[in-house]
Scaffold this motif. Structure first.
Motif, PDB file in Angstrom:
ATOM      1  N   UNK A  68       1.072  -1.138  -0.046  1.00  0.00           N
ATOM      2  CA  UNK A  68      -0.037  -0.557   0.000  1.00  0.00           C
ATOM      3  C   UNK A  68       1.269   1.271  -0.017  1.00  0.00           C
ATOM      4  N   UNK A  69       0.495   1.448  -1.091  1.00  0.00           N
ATOM      5  CA  UNK A  69       1.369   2.982  -1.158  1.00  0.00           C
ATOM      6  C   UNK A  69       0.938   4.717  -1.316  1.00  0.00           C
ATOM      7  N   UNK A  70       0.949   5.354  -0.262  1.00  0.00           N
ATOM      8  CA  UNK A  70       0.205   6.705  -0.201  1.00  0.00           C
ATOM      9  C   UNK A  70       1.197   7.157  -1.360  1.00  0.00           C
ATOM     10  N   UNK A  71      -0.011   8.132  -2.312  1.00  0.00           N
ATOM     11  CA  UNK A  71       0.161   8.521  -3.173  1.00  0.00           C
ATOM     12  C   UNK A  71      -0.862   9.931  -2.855  1.00  0.00           C
ATOM     13  N   UNK A  72      -1.463  10.538  -2.290  1.00  0.00           N
ATOM     14  CA  UNK A  72      -2.242  11.563  -1.932  1.00  0.00           C
ATOM     15  C   UNK A  72      -2.881  11.940  -1.282  1.00  0.00           C
ATOM     16  N   UNK A  73      -2.538  13.287  -0.151  1.00  0.00           N
ATOM     17  CA  UNK A  73      -2.987  13.154   0.439  1.00  0.00           C
ATOM     18  C   UNK A  73      -3.384  15.098   0.752  1.00  0.00           C
ATOM     19  N   UNK A  74      -4.642  14.964   0.821  1.00  0.00           N
ATOM     20  CA  UNK A  74      -5.008  16.687   0.771  1.00  0.00           C
ATOM     21  C   UNK A  74      -6.809  16.814   2.326  1.00  0.00           C
ATOM     22  N   UNK A  75      -6.483  17.973   2.355  1.00  0.00           N
ATOM     23  CA  UNK A  75      -7.617  18.455   3.000  1.00  0.00           C
ATOM     24  C   UNK A  75      -8.938  17.673   2.541  1.00  0.00           C
ATOM     25  N   UNK A  76      -9.918  16.615   3.241  1.00  0.00           N
ATOM     26  CA  UNK A  76     -10.640  16.194   2.723  1.00  0.00           C
ATOM     27  C   UNK A  76     -10.415  15.008   1.914  1.00  0.00           C
ATOM     28  N   UNK A  77      -9.494  14.334   1.463  1.00  0.00           N
ATOM     29  CA  UNK A  77      -8.899  12.675   0.569  1.00  0.00           C
ATOM     30  C   UNK A  77      -7.122  12.966   0.965  1.00  0.00           C
ATOM     31  N   UNK A  78      -7.812  10.902   0.944  1.00  0.00           N
ATOM     32  CA  UNK A  78      -6.189  10.778   1.404  1.00  0.00           C
ATOM     33  C   UNK A  78      -6.868   9.000  -0.691  1.00  0.00           C
ATOM     34  N   UNK A  79      -5.362   8.861  -0.734  1.00  0.00           N
ATOM     35  CA  UNK A  79      -5.577   7.427  -1.773  1.00  0.00           C
ATOM     36  C   UNK A  79      -4.309   7.081  -1.832  1.00  0.00           C
ATOM     37  N   UNK A  80      -4.106   5.980  -1.840  1.00  0.00           N
ATOM     38  CA  UNK A  80      -2.938   4.988  -1.783  1.00  0.00           C
ATOM     39  C   UNK A  80      -2.872   3.370  -2.859  1.00  0.00           C
ATOM     40  N   UNK A  81      -2.056   3.726  -3.600  1.00  0.00           N
ATOM     41  CA  UNK A  81      -1.761   2.636  -4.420  1.00  0.00           C
ATOM     42  C   UNK A  81      -2.085   0.978  -3.949  1.00  0.00           C
ATOM     43  N   UNK A  82      -3.008   0.401  -4.101  1.00  0.00           N
ATOM     44  CA  UNK A  82      -2.553  -0.738  -4.212  1.00  0.00           C
ATOM     45  C   UNK A  82      -1.910  -1.966  -5.269  1.00  0.00           C
ATOM     46  N   UNK A  83      -0.290  -2.696  -4.788  1.00  0.00           N
ATOM     47  CA  UNK A  83       0.484  -3.216  -5.679  1.00  0.00           C
ATOM     48  C   UNK A  83       0.753  -4.338  -5.024  1.00  0.00           C
ATOM     49  N   UNK A  84       1.040  -5.423  -6.187  1.00  0.00           N
ATOM     50  CA  UNK A  84       1.464  -6.483  -6.062  1.00  0.00           C
ATOM     51  C   UNK A  84       2.629  -7.531  -7.098  1.00  0.00           C
ATOM     52  N   UNK A  85       3.888  -8.084  -6.365  1.00  0.00           N
ATOM     53  CA  UNK A  85       5.096  -8.659  -7.413  1.00  0.00           C
ATOM     54  C   UNK A  85       5.419  -6.661  -8.774  1.00  0.00           C
ATOM     55  N   UNK A  86       4.608  -6.027  -8.516  1.00  0.00           N
ATOM     56  CA  UNK A  86       5.018  -4.526  -8.702  1.00  0.00           C
ATOM     57  C   UNK A  86       3.948  -4.056  -9.789  1.00  0.00           C
ATOM     58  N   UNK A  87       3.050  -4.604 -10.025  1.00  0.00           N
ATOM     59  CA  UNK A  87       1.683  -3.904 -10.767  1.00  0.00           C
ATOM     60  C   UNK A  87       0.820  -2.995  -9.556  1.00  0.00           C
ATOM     61  N   UNK A  88       0.834  -2.376 -10.399  1.00  0.00           N
ATOM     62  CA  UNK A  88      -0.085  -2.329  -9.769  1.00  0.00           C
ATOM     63  C   UNK A  88      -1.361  -2.023  -9.441  1.00  0.00           C
ATOM     64  N   UNK A  89      -2.769  -2.450  -9.474  1.00  0.00           N
ATOM     65  CA  UNK A  89      -3.901  -3.128  -9.500  1.00  0.00           C
ATOM     66  C   UNK A  89      -5.346  -2.003  -8.920  1.00  0.00           C
ATOM     67  N   UNK A  90      -5.181  -1.314  -7.924  1.00  0.00           N
ATOM     68  CA  UNK A  90      -6.027  -0.418  -8.225  1.00  0.00           C
ATOM     69  C   UNK A  90      -5.578   0.566  -6.881  1.00  0.00           C
TER      70      UNK A  90
END
Length: 168
Positions: A68-90
């Motif tokens: 789980x890699x956090x990619x964005x965090x700002x007021x009202x919002x946070x987002x993370x990438x979900x990866x497995x074996x180096x592949x972006x899944x979600x």
């Protein structure tokens, strides 16, 4: 020769004064800013919106080969990438709908639930729920192998009870 130097210096000084004092036209961005603020447009993010950093503790933990890699965090919002074996899944996201009431309203007619919360399938790549009538939790597929059932399963891995407490 001294007259030429003196004349050149005078001409240069005069040129600097004239061009330095000339009014510059307003920037088109400045004009747009002025027009948008004159309309009394509401702030893009409500003052009461939860800080994005508050959401991080509710995201699913890493494990079983998932990153789980956090990619964005700002007021009202946070987002993370979900990866497995180096592949972006979600992409995993939490947003505070206090700034966008329409985002919460779309769940009113939901006929399905996930973990007891109203749920929506948005297109073919997104699944979302509304927690405590305020926080939208969304999982977006980034790989064709990450299905709607995978998205639902990952939504259930969020600390939804903790997130609901945050709304109180």
């Amino acid at each position: 020769m001294p007259f030429t130097r003196w004349f050149t210096a005078l001409l240069l000084a005069l040129t600097l004064v004239v061009t330095g004092c000339a009014a510059t036209p307003p920037s088109p961005y400045q004009q747009v800013q002025q027009e948008s603020t004159q309309r009394n447009a509401p702030a893009a993010v409500a003052r009461e919106a939860t800080q994005g950093s508050e959401f991080n503790r509710f995201f699913p933990p890493e494990g079983d080969g998932y990153e789980r890699i956090y990619v964005q965090e700002k007021k009202g919002f946070a987002e993370a990438k979900l990866k497995k074996d180096g592949k972006d899944l979600a992409m995993l996201a939490i947003s505070d709908t206090i700034s966008l009431p329409d985002a919460a309203a779309k769940f009113q007619n939901s006929t399905t639930t996930i973990a007891g919360y109203p749920a929506l399938e948005i297109g073919t790549t997104q699944t979302a729920i509304l927690v405590a009538n305020r926080y939208q939790v969304k999982v977006l597929s980034r790989d064709p192998s990450f299905s709607a059932s995978d998205r639902r399963a990952w939504i259930e891995k969020f600390d939804l009870a903790g997130l609901a407490q945050l709304a109180q």
